[in-house]
Motif scaffolding. Structure first.
Motif, mmCIF file in Angstrom:
data_model
loop_
_atom_site.group_PDB
_atom_site.id
_atom_site.type_symbol
_atom_site.label_atom_id
_atom_site.label_comp_id
_atom_site.label_asym_id
_atom_site.label_seq_id
_atom_site.Cartn_x
_atom_site.Cartn_y
_atom_site.Cartn_z
ATOM 1 N N TYR A 831 0.879 -1.181 0.000
ATOM 2 C CA TYR A 831 0.000 0.000 0.000
ATOM 3 C C TYR A 831 0.910 1.222 0.000
ATOM 4 O O TYR A 831 1.870 1.285 0.786
ATOM 5 C CB TYR A 831 -0.888 0.004 1.243
ATOM 6 C CG TYR A 831 -1.765 -1.229 1.355
ATOM 7 C CD1 TYR A 831 -3.069 -1.220 0.875
ATOM 8 C CD2 TYR A 831 -1.269 -2.391 1.954
ATOM 9 C CE1 TYR A 831 -3.877 -2.361 0.977
ATOM 10 C CE2 TYR A 831 -2.070 -3.529 2.060
ATOM 11 C CZ TYR A 831 -3.362 -3.511 1.573
ATOM 12 O OH TYR A 831 -4.133 -4.619 1.670
ATOM 13 N N ASP A 833 1.514 5.631 -1.660
ATOM 14 C CA ASP A 833 0.982 6.779 -2.399
ATOM 15 C C ASP A 833 0.986 6.449 -3.889
ATOM 16 O O ASP A 833 1.747 5.572 -4.346
ATOM 17 C CB ASP A 833 1.827 8.024 -2.118
ATOM 18 C CG ASP A 833 1.677 8.464 -0.664
ATOM 19 O OD1 ASP A 833 0.677 8.064 -0.027
ATOM 20 O OD2 ASP A 833 2.573 9.185 -0.160
ATOM 21 N N GLN A 834 0.198 7.200 -4.651
ATOM 22 C CA GLN A 834 -0.007 6.859 -6.059
ATOM 23 C C GLN A 834 1.300 6.835 -6.867
ATOM 24 O O GLN A 834 1.483 5.974 -7.731
ATOM 25 C CB GLN A 834 -1.006 7.852 -6.694
ATOM 26 C CG GLN A 834 -1.559 7.388 -8.043
ATOM 27 C CD GLN A 834 -2.284 6.037 -7.946
ATOM 28 O OE1 GLN A 834 -3.089 5.809 -7.054
ATOM 29 N NE2 GLN A 834 -1.979 5.124 -8.881
ATOM 30 N N ASP A 835 2.223 7.763 -6.574
ATOM 31 C CA ASP A 835 3.465 7.809 -7.377
ATOM 32 C C ASP A 835 4.279 6.521 -7.191
ATOM 33 O O ASP A 835 4.887 6.013 -8.130
ATOM 34 C CB ASP A 835 4.309 9.042 -7.030
ATOM 35 C CG ASP A 835 4.749 9.068 -5.576
ATOM 36 O OD1 ASP A 835 3.999 8.542 -4.728
ATOM 37 O OD2 ASP A 835 5.839 9.607 -5.288
ATOM 38 N N LEU A 837 2.911 3.545 -6.316
ATOM 39 C CA LEU A 837 2.128 2.480 -6.964
ATOM 40 C C LEU A 837 2.355 2.487 -8.478
ATOM 41 O O LEU A 837 2.526 1.430 -9.102
ATOM 42 C CB LEU A 837 0.640 2.645 -6.651
ATOM 43 C CG LEU A 837 0.248 2.570 -5.160
ATOM 44 C CD1 LEU A 837 -1.251 2.807 -4.992
ATOM 45 C CD2 LEU A 837 0.636 1.213 -4.565
ATOM 46 N N GLY A 860 -3.854 -0.575 -2.785
ATOM 47 C CA GLY A 860 -4.280 0.817 -2.831
ATOM 48 C C GLY A 860 -3.367 1.751 -2.047
ATOM 49 O O GLY A 860 -2.182 1.489 -1.856
ATOM 50 N N SER A 861 -3.991 2.838 -1.583
ATOM 51 C CA SER A 861 -3.221 3.864 -0.885
ATOM 52 C C SER A 861 -2.775 3.361 0.489
ATOM 53 O O SER A 861 -3.327 2.396 1.029
ATOM 54 C CB SER A 861 -4.079 5.122 -0.718
ATOM 55 O OG SER A 861 -5.121 4.837 0.200
ATOM 56 N N LYS A 862 -1.812 4.082 1.024
ATOM 57 C CA LYS A 862 -1.253 3.740 2.332
ATOM 58 C C LYS A 862 -2.355 3.773 3.396
ATOM 59 O O LYS A 862 -2.378 2.953 4.326
ATOM 60 C CB LYS A 862 -0.136 4.755 2.656
ATOM 61 C CG LYS A 862 0.915 4.269 3.627
ATOM 62 C CD LYS A 862 2.056 5.299 3.648
ATOM 63 C CE LYS A 862 3.026 5.013 4.760
ATOM 64 N NZ LYS A 862 4.083 6.023 4.835
ATOM 65 N N ASP A 863 -3.287 4.712 3.231
ATOM 66 C CA ASP A 863 -4.368 4.885 4.216
ATOM 67 C C ASP A 863 -5.298 3.669 4.258
ATOM 68 O O ASP A 863 -5.942 3.390 5.269
ATOM 69 C CB ASP A 863 -5.218 6.132 3.893
ATOM 70 C CG ASP A 863 -4.362 7.396 3.967
ATOM 71 O OD1 ASP A 863 -3.298 7.326 4.613
ATOM 72 O OD2 ASP A 863 -4.764 8.425 3.388
ATOM 73 N N SER A 864 -5.380 2.974 3.125
ATOM 74 C CA SER A 864 -6.325 1.850 3.052
ATOM 75 C C SER A 864 -5.732 0.533 3.543
ATOM 76 O O SER A 864 -6.361 -0.514 3.447
ATOM 77 C CB SER A 864 -6.827 1.683 1.610
ATOM 78 O OG SER A 864 -5.733 1.328 0.766
ATOM 79 N N THR A 875 5.741 3.169 2.448
ATOM 80 C CA THR A 875 4.740 2.129 2.188
ATOM 81 C C THR A 875 4.137 1.593 3.489
ATOM 82 O O THR A 875 4.663 1.820 4.572
ATOM 83 C CB THR A 875 5.405 0.930 1.460
ATOM 84 O OG1 THR A 875 6.433 0.407 2.313
ATOM 85 C CG2 THR A 875 5.986 1.311 0.122
#
Length: 919
Positions: A831, A833-835, A837, A860-864, A875
């Motif tokens: 998991y 951030d988008q950059d 991923l 997905g995102s780190k938050d998820s 990460t």
């Protein structure tokens, strides 16, 4: 049925895992000797620009020590590197063979010199020198040092001595050589004058005395009943006193102490009062030093005048400001005495005992005289104070005994006559490290004239004749004749023939109306021998002069660097070297000097017998030689571990390219996988850094760069990852050949750049390769290959490796928690951030491969991230047991295991390889 383990392409190499260097290196050296590797190297490079490292000659006496090993290995690394990077590098090792140590060694062996003629004794010296050279040569060769060992230069050889005589003659012709009576360092234990470079300092306990001199003629300047007080730490020089020196600019005071009056410097009144325990001293007069010039004092022991003189060598740093002056026993004393027309009195003989010129003390050794003189001064009422103190004092570097300053007739080279040229030559020299320039510059700026004569038997004679009237004869004609005689017969002829038989036939001189001549008996300072080697070797053998480099220990700023500079500038106007490189001394592991009494001496031969020369060489490469360096058996053990890692990495690389033919199997750079391109780029980075470091003689940087590359990027990354491809995939698969391409280039590059440091090891492995050159020493370093996509590749992979580091950390925690065992048992979910991923999604399969995990999910995102994910800087990572079964062939976990009914225990990737290539 096919055995899956037989389908794995495991490394194949006969290159042994264990080096067994102590046994194998001598065999390798025999092989080099048989093929005459030095000739092969020089024949290959003969049309290239020349690079000359001129060898500073070690002294031919005893076994080599660890400092010799450091010195010779650094030289060898430089020479080997240069010969593999575009230069022709002829290297002539040399030996210094004249001087006192060999005379002493023969005496210690029971040779009775007094029973032999000088010529007979010199023949024994020569024989002994050659025995020592043979011994040291074998030890230097055992280190793996490459050079012209069949034709070394030796300072006792006729052609060398002949060139040395020419150097002396040219210097004499320019007026730089003169004979004079002046104080020089004199060693009673060696019975010879010594040069500055032959002095070392040690602490000794000395008397410290304050002596009063009555006034004979005060010239009306000070009271007639006043007394000058001098301070000295050499009471034995009092019989040679001819004056008292004051500073013309300093204020002096006449001090009343009880019923006595004394004269001292005003600034020293407080310290002198305390030392002499004066109570209530009263200043009754102040007077400038200049006003006291030509006042006459009385010698405290003899009925003799002691003239008051002025000179700016007098300071108020210590003492009384009134300096005891004995022109025969001190440089400043000599200079000031010369200005005032004083004689040069030196009442001490060659053995350091008083002569008849010191009445009442004849035959007493100078050091024993300190007590006798002090008692005499006390008896006559001139001793004001006696105490003792410990201080640093000059000693003879060979006998380790104290030396004295003593005026004797000696031959000198006038440094003053061309000092500005010398200083200019220093400025035009490149120094490594840079501080060497200041050191040599200051030594040349501050040094006095060079005393070049020695009262010994074993050395090159000073080629001077004397006419009947005592006139010295040094002419171009006599020099040329003696030089030719030495070239034909060696310098021993000087002691075998009479003066007239050493002169040109029919030689006449106005000073010898009867045709009678005598010859000089002194020999030259050994520093003049080695200092002439630019002529005796470089010019004699038609080599490049000036040399590119002189390289020795930091003590040679006052030794060989100094004497070589003086002779070269004197005769040719420029330094004999373009560059000077200095290294420090070798200390033990705790930073102490090595000594037999401490039991901390490390002997090169012992190290080579236990570990091998390549381990010692690797230690040399690992240290910052620009300062003092440390060595211990524990450190060598650590170095041997580094060596083992390097050796095994080379072995692994070789084993994995055993079926790779670069001519037919190479994959073009553009077609390499991105990770392979990245490792190829890192190889070029390493090559570039290593080449630059070698060029700057920064071997520790070479060592650390290669060591880090091997340990971190090869062993812990690429070679670990490669197993899954090189062992598993089909022999000719593009992925496998791509990795082999990078491995092959890495092996070739490492072998070549390691050759200056580990020549035995690299040549051993080279013998297992199917290469045209019979030795890796007959190849060149590869050129750095820069590719257009390197900047983008570097930026991307630096980010990927940061993420990989976080994955490895998460795997380690999961291993500790017993979630998984080996990393291939893991399924990794990332998991971020988008950059990040987006970066991973570009080639998720390759990233999973780089982490050596069976499955990778880019989520997905780190938050998820779920709560049991490990949250790190970039990460959040979840480690779970991999899905599916373990493949019996590649050991990775896959849901495809069992899908192929012919091969139910292996994954689809492996099944495909088996069916295509092994069924």
């Amino acid at each position: 049925m096919v055995e899956y383990k037989d389908t794995l392409l495991m490394p194949k190499t006969d290159f042994p895992m264990r080096g067994n260097l102590p046994a194998n290196e001598p065999k390798m050296q025999e092989k080099w000797d048989a093929m005459d590797i030095n000739k092969l190297v020089n024949d290959r490079t003969k049309d290239r620009p020349h690079f000359v490292l001129h060898d500073g000659p070690p002294y031919a006496n005893g076994d080599i020590h660890i400092g010799h090993a450091l010195n010779k290995v650094i030289k060898d690394m430089i020479n080997r590197h240069r010969s593999m990077t575009g230069y022709h590098v002829p290297y002539i090792p040399g030996w210094d063979t004249h001087g006192l140590p060999i005379e002493q060694a023969l005496t210690n062996k029971g040779v009775k010199r007094k029973e032999l003629t000088i010529a007979e004794f010199r023949e024994l010296c020569e024989k002994y020198a050659y025995e020592q050279i043979e011994n040291q040569m074998a030890q230097f060769k055992r280190l793996g040092v490459r050079g012209d060992w069949e034709n070394p230069y030796i300072t006792l050889k006729p052609e060398f001595e002949s060139r040395q005589i020419e150097v002396f003659g040219k210097m004499a012709e320019k007026g730089y050589i003169y004979k004079g009576l002046k104080p020089v360092y004199w060693s009673p234990s060696s019975e010879s004058a010594l040069a500055e470079a032959e002095i070392e300092y040690k602490d000794i306990k000395s008397p410290s005395i304050y002596v009063s001199f009555e006034i004979k003629d005060a010239k009306g300047v000070v009271p007639e009943d006043a007394k000058f007080i001098i301070w000295t730490t050499t009471p034995w020089t009092i019989p040679a006193n001819l004056g008292i020196s004051l500073n013309p600019e300093i204020t002096y005071v006449v001090v009343a102490v009880g019923d006595k009056k004394f004269i001292i410097a005003k600034d020293l009144l407080k310290s002198v009062s305390e030392t002499l325990e004066w109570e209530n001293p009263e200043v009754i007069q102040e007077v400038q030093g200049q006003e006291l010039e030509y006042v006459v004092a009385k010698h405290p022991i003899y009925d003799r005048d002691s003239l008051v003189m002025v000179g700016d060598h007098v300071t108020t740093e210590a003492g009384t400001g009134c300096v005891h002056t004995a022109p025969g026993h001190g440089e400043d004393d000599f200079m000031v005495g010369k200005r005032y027309g004083l004689e040069v009195l030196s009442p001490v003989n060659d053995q350091g005992c008083y002569t008849h010129e010191a009445p009442g003390f004849e035959g007493i050794f100078y050091d024993d005289a300190n007590k006798v003189i002090t008692e005499k001064l006390k008896e006559v009422g001139a001793l004001e104070k006696l105490s003792f103190f410990t201080h640093s004092y000059p000693h003879d570097w060979r006998t380790k005994k104290p030396v004295i300053y003593r005026a004797t007739p000696q031959w000198f080279c006038s440094v003053e006559a061309f000092r500005d040229q010398l200083l200019e030559a220093v400025k035009n020299t490149t120094f490594t490290p840079a501080w060497g320039e200041t050191r040599l510059y200051n030594m040349i700026r501050d040094r006095g004239d060079w005393c070049i004569s020695r009262q010994r038997a074993w050395g090159v004679p000073i080629p001077v004749f004397y006419a009947e009237n005592g006139e010295e004869i040094i002419t171009p004609e006599t020099i040329a004749h003696v030089s030719q005689l030495f070239r034909e017969h060696g310098s021993n002829i000087w002691f075998q023939r009479e003066a007239k038989d050493l002169l040109p036939e029919g030689f006449t001189h106005p000073g010898s109306p009867n045709g009678k001549f005598t010859k000089e008996n002194d020999i030259m300072d050994v520093w003049f021998d080695s200092g002439s080697s630019h002529q005796g070797v470089l010019v004699e053998r038609g080599m490049k002069y000036p040399a590119d480099l002189y390289l020795e220990g930091s003590d040679q700023h006052r030794g060989w660097f100094n004497s070589s500079l003086i002779t070269s500038v004197a005769i040719n106007g420029y330094a004999p070297y373009k560059g000077l490189l200095t290294h420090g001394f070798v200390l033990d592991g705790e930073g102490r000097k090595m000594s037999k009494s401490l039991g901390n001496v490390i002997i090169p031969e012992k190290v080579m017998n236990q570990y091998g020369a390549d381990i010692l060489r690797l230690w040399v490469a690992s240290v910052d030689y620009t300062g003092d360096v440390r060595i211990s058996m524990d450190m060598l053990k650590q170095i041997s571990e580094v060596y083992r890692k390097i050796r095994n990495t080379l072995r692994f690389l070789h084993g994995n390219v055993s079926d790779f033919n670069p001519a037919t199997d190479r994959v073009a750079y553009e077609d390499l996988n991105e990770m392979d391109q990245y490792m190829y780029m890192r190889l070029q980075d390493v090559l570039k850094a290593v080449r630059n470091a070698y060029d700057r003689y920064e071997f520790a940087s070479v060592y650390h760069t290669i060591n880090n590359f091997v340990a971190v990027e090869l062993s812990a990354l690429y070679l670990d990852v490669a197993k899954d491809v090189v062992y598993i995939e089909a022999v000719d698969s593009k992925n496998r050949r791509a990795m082999q391409t990078v491995m092959y280039d890495t092996l070739q590059t490492l072998l070549k750049v390691l050759t200056p440091i580990l020549p035995h090891t690299t040549d051993e492995l080279w013998s297992y390769l199917n290469e045209e050159a019979v030795s890796v020493q007959l190849t060149d370093f590869p050129e750095v290959d820069e590719r257009e996509n390197f900047p983008q590749l570097r930026a991307k992979w630096e980010r990927l490796i940061e993420v990989r580091d976080e994955v490895l950390k998460a795997l380690e925690e999961a291993r500790n928690a017993k979630t998984i065992g080996k990393s291939l048992e893991a399924k990794v979910t990332i998991y971020a951030d988008q950059d990040v991923l987006d970066l991973l999604n570009e080639d998720a399969k390759q990233f999973a491969q780089s982490c050596i995990v069976s499955q990778l999910v880019i989520a997905g995102s780190k938050d998820s991230a779920p709560s049991d994910a490990l949250v790190l800087e970039k990460t959040a990572i979840l480690i779970e047991k991999a899905d599916g079964e373990k493949c019996e062939r590649c050991w990775s976990y896959s849901e495809s295991v069992g899908q192929n009914e012919n091969h139910p225990t292996i994954c689809s990737r492996c099944a495909e390889v088996i069916e295509k290539h092994y069924v």
